[in-house]
Each structure stands twice: as structure tokens, then as C-alpha cells.
Design an enzyme around this catalytic site. Sequence first.
Site, mmCIF file in Angstrom:
data_model
loop_
_atom_site.group_PDB
_atom_site.id
_atom_site.type_symbol
_atom_site.label_atom_id
_atom_site.label_comp_id
_atom_site.label_asym_id
_atom_site.label_seq_id
_atom_site.Cartn_x
_atom_site.Cartn_y
_atom_site.Cartn_z
ATOM 1 N N ASP A 81 0.823 -1.209 0.000
ATOM 2 C CA ASP A 81 0.000 0.000 0.000
ATOM 3 C C ASP A 81 0.856 1.258 0.000
ATOM 4 O O ASP A 81 1.865 1.340 0.715
ATOM 5 C CB ASP A 81 -0.889 0.035 1.250
ATOM 6 C CG ASP A 81 -2.257 -0.563 1.017
ATOM 7 O OD1 ASP A 81 -2.647 -0.743 -0.155
ATOM 8 O OD2 ASP A 81 -2.948 -0.856 2.007
ATOM 9 N N GLU A 179 -14.131 -2.804 -1.818
ATOM 10 C CA GLU A 179 -14.273 -3.044 -0.380
ATOM 11 C C GLU A 179 -15.615 -2.563 0.140
ATOM 12 O O GLU A 179 -16.019 -1.428 -0.117
ATOM 13 C CB GLU A 179 -13.151 -2.357 0.404
ATOM 14 C CG GLU A 179 -13.261 -2.594 1.910
ATOM 15 C CD GLU A 179 -12.041 -2.167 2.695
ATOM 16 O OE1 GLU A 179 -12.062 -2.312 3.934
ATOM 17 O OE2 GLU A 179 -11.065 -1.699 2.077
#
Length: 261
Positions: A81, A179
Site C-alpha cells: 500500500d 471493499e
Amino acid sequence: MRRTVKDFRNAKGQRLVYLTAYDYPTARLAEAAGVDAILVGDSLGMVVLGYPSTVPVTLEEMLHHTKAARRGAPETFLVADLPYLAYATLDRALLAAERLLKEGGADAVKLEGGEEVAEIVQGLVRAGVPVLGHVGLTPQTASQLGGYKLQGRRPEEAERILKGALALEEAGAYGVVLEMVPARLAKEVTERLSVHTVGIGAGPHTDAQVLVFHDVVGLYGDFKPRFVKRYLEAGRLIQEALSRYAQEVREGVFPGEEHSF
């Protein structure tokens, strides 16, 4: 043999397995289990470092954990990330990605956002950086979305998520994480994209699934989101083992003769 970005670009329709891992032992276990990709997520801030959110996570912390995960899983595709504000500009994103790939050993980076980050994604891809997109619930900006809750229920939210995913694909992302969105929306997005989708709390219709290592094995017994399936109650088992160790030390049972030289 480690998968390549080309493999993932050609993976549409395959049932791929992503799993987070934040250090040497968890990455080693993930690789031994045969997962297709490991995500060194900035969720490590909450899961490993005890931060209240992902916002405090620094690039140095991401780099530290990415290096450890790579040492534990040398043969598994590794995504790291980009932490909060590390991609506020293209220059910053390029510098952060360079460190994660060159120093950390990552194969790709992930960043959050849809249309608003498409130009950043395009710039990274043009520079040769493989990018995994992320729409729906974006934890780095969760406070702007009303907290950690389902996204895309309202038509305008669903449209924003779909447009964001399409923009990421157009910008060159090799895949997109969805998500905390309704399963029907995830299905529509998956069908509209030519790149693979990775679901977390997005139902069964995405091409791949990802979960947090600690959630899968139940390390935190008091935390269980609806979308998580626990395959082990490791937290309880570990606590019981540690309690037995402490008891045996206090009672003089351990160490015994068999543990002595």
C-alpha cells in the site's frame, strides 16, 4: 514460481486468493499455503501497530514491513500500500513507489480512490509501476465516508464507485479492489471491467478475494466483521498456551530435566 503482472492481467474470471501479511512469519505461512498474492496493507497500522486508523502509517513503516514480508515470501507476488498522502501528487507517488519496489521488494503498489486518483495511477503506470486500484470503502478517507460502513447502497454512490473503477482501468491499473460494497454492485463492476476485481466484504462475484491474515486465523477474538470467516481461533489457543506456560513456571514444572543440558 512467482506470478507476474501479466499473469494478473490475464486472470479475469479466475478465482484468485489474496491475503494480507505484514511480517516474515505471516508472509512465510501465506506463501506455504499457496496464496496467489500477498498484500502488505496499511491496515498494519491498526492490526500490528495499534493505531486507531490507517492514517498515521508512514512510508518508512510500510517499507519496513514490506521488506520483512518479502523475506518471508520470496516466491509470491507482493503488493504494498501507498500510505495516506504519499500519493497526493504524482512526484510523491513516484518516490514512494520507487522505494517500495526497489528497497522493499514489492511487485506492485495499491492506492485508494477512483476518478480523483486516475491521473496519479496513469502517471505511475507510464513510469512502469504496476498499480492495484481500490474503490468502495477507502479506509484512509473513511471519516469522509461516514466511517467504516457499507458503500454504494444509494444509486449515486454506486455510480461513483462504478465510474471510479472504470477510470482506474482506463488509467492502467492491473486490477481493482472493491471493499464493503453490495454484492450486486460488485457483480456489475466485475462484469464491466476487463481487469480482475478483488473483493473484501463485496460478496462472491468478484474475481479474487482478500482478507486480513489476523481475521482469517482469529487472532483478535473480539473483532469479527460480518464479511470475515474465521478458519481458526488462534487468539484463544495462543492465550491458553501462554497461560499454561506462566502457570508451569510459577509451579516449578517448567523447565524440567528434559529441557536442561
